[in-house]
Design a protein around this motif. Structure first.
Motif, short mmCIF file in Angstrom:
data_model
loop_
_atom_site.label_atom_id
_atom_site.label_comp_id
_atom_site.label_asym_id
_atom_site.label_seq_id
_atom_site.Cartn_x
_atom_site.Cartn_y
_atom_site.Cartn_z
N ASN A 25 0.84 -1.21 0.00
CA ASN A 25 0.00 0.00 0.00
C ASN A 25 0.86 1.25 0.00
O ASN A 25 1.92 1.29 0.65
N LYS A 27 0.97 5.29 0.81
CA LYS A 27 0.30 6.31 1.61
C LYS A 27 1.33 7.35 2.03
O LYS A 27 2.48 7.00 2.28
N SER A 133 -6.73 4.02 -4.57
CA SER A 133 -7.65 3.45 -3.59
C SER A 133 -8.35 4.51 -2.72
O SER A 133 -9.37 4.22 -2.11
N GLU A 144 -3.77 7.72 -2.31
CA GLU A 144 -3.32 6.40 -1.83
C GLU A 144 -3.54 5.35 -2.92
O GLU A 144 -4.50 5.45 -3.70
N GLN A 146 -2.97 0.92 -4.08
CA GLN A 146 -2.61 -0.45 -3.71
C GLN A 146 -1.99 -1.12 -4.93
O GLN A 146 -2.50 -0.99 -6.05
#
Ligand code: PLP
Ligand code: COI
Length: 340
Positions: A25, A27, A133, A144, A146
């Motif tokens: 992920n 972020k 995402s 963000e 994935q």
């Protein structure tokens, strides 16, 4: 599921849930360390950028069992690089090449029971993909993302494996000049679905797309590049800035020149030249090299009688490329990544 329980000889090209998938992920400007997970579900915001504005791209590659029992992948560095190009075009963060390759190794090793044994013509298809995402409402990139890599054992892409494909020239366009045809964006495939269903409804296996600016040049099909062979055994490959740079096609050019001593022309190919060719094939990770029997354009049928002959160039290319992938023929340096 035990390895022995799968019917390797009769696999189609579909999704089968395997033990593990790789997930990372993104972020606050960086990727987390990533992990393997047993959970096949993705949980994201109802307003995720991928759901609203199709911010997603993907890759496709295969793991094979070689003749001597190793598990290998074919030129995965090129998939990692192409995905970076796709991400740049779609304003997504790139997933670093070394991490892509390590994730691939981990994914395949954690799904060994699903890698088809040598000799069935089957493989473990690996699908890396990335999507925005986090929620957006106005048109802008997500914050963000994935990255996922999933795997599924597969057989041939086209059901008509042994016989030649019948294609038609689509009335729809696939890619605009300076659009996204050269990257593996999900949106290219979403907009091809109607054209594909139309082709199927009319009895064809796939569409051939022409360049959308002039509709005079041959580009590619919905899921594979196209290759031709002339009467004097020259391989002719359409060149265009709006087609996907197929890794299979780039490899075939080298195989043709170095292994089969063939002359190769990579150039714009006019549709009006079509009847000069005696063989035609589709090439790609999923398609491998699938012989084409006919292309129909506004009712006019062009036939490629030699595509399925045992002595065809298409068949020699197929045998050599798959021989390299399955460890029967020695590979050029750097083409094979041994995982086990
Ligand atoms: N062209 C399109 C539109 C594709 O979807 C694919 C599949 O990946 C290809 C060509 C073949 O590319 P590759 O050989 O890298 O799989
Ligand atoms: C592939 O060949 O890996 C692709 O992504 C093509 C797709 C149409 C299955």
């Amino acid at each position: 599921m035990l390895k022995t329980e799968l019917d390797w000889a009769n696999l189609g090209f579909g999704y089968m849930k395997t033990d593990k998938r790789y997930i990372a992920n993104y972020k606050d400007g960086s990727w987390d360390e990533g992990c393997l997970s047993a959970d096949e579900n993705v949980v994201i915001s109802e307003c995720a950028c991928v759901l609203q504005y199709a911010q997603t791209c993907f890759e496709g590659l295969k793991a094979y069992t070689t003749k001597d029992g190793h598990i290998v992948t074919f030129r995965p560095d090129l998939n990692a690089e192409r995905m970076i190009t796709s991400c740049e075009r779609l304003e997504m963060p790139s997933f670093p090449k070394e991490r892509f390759l390590n994730a691939l190794d981990e994914l395949v090793l954690s799904n060994l029971d699903f890698v088809p044994p040598y000799g069935y013509g089957a493989s473990l298809y690996v699908r890396p993909y990335m999507f925005g995402s986090s929620p957006v409402m106005g048109v802008k990139p997500a914050k963000e993302y994935q990255f996922r890599m999933i795997a599924s054992p597969v057989g041939p892409y086209f059901k008509t494996e042994a016989k030649a494909l019948n294609l038609c020239v689509s009335d729809f366009d696939r890619a605009a000049p300076k659009g996204t045809g050269h990257v593996k964006a999900g949106l290219n495939y979403a907009m091809s679905l109607h054209a594909l269903m139309t082709a199927h409804a009319n009895g064809y296996d796939e569409n051939v797309y022409l360049d959308s600016a002039t509709r005079t040049h041959i580009e590619e099909t919905g899921g594979a590049n196209i290759i031709f062979v002339t009467k004097d055994n020259k391989l002719v490959i359409p060149k265009s800035s709006t087609i996907l740079p197929s890794i299979t096609r780039r490899s075939l050019v080298e195989v043709a020149k170095k292994y089969l001593n063939l002359e190769v022309e990579e150039r714009e190919v006019l549709y009006s030249e079509i009847d000069k060719f005696v063989e035609c094939g589709l090439c790609g990770t999923a398609a491998v090299i699938s012989p084409v029997g006919t292309i129909t354009n506004k009712g006019k049928v062009s036939k490629f009688e030699n595509s399925t002959s045992e002595h065809s160039i298409i068949n020699r290319l197929y045998e050599t490329l798959t021989g390299i992938q399955r460890g029967e023929i020695s590979a050029p340096d750097g083409w094979i990544r041994r995982i086990k």
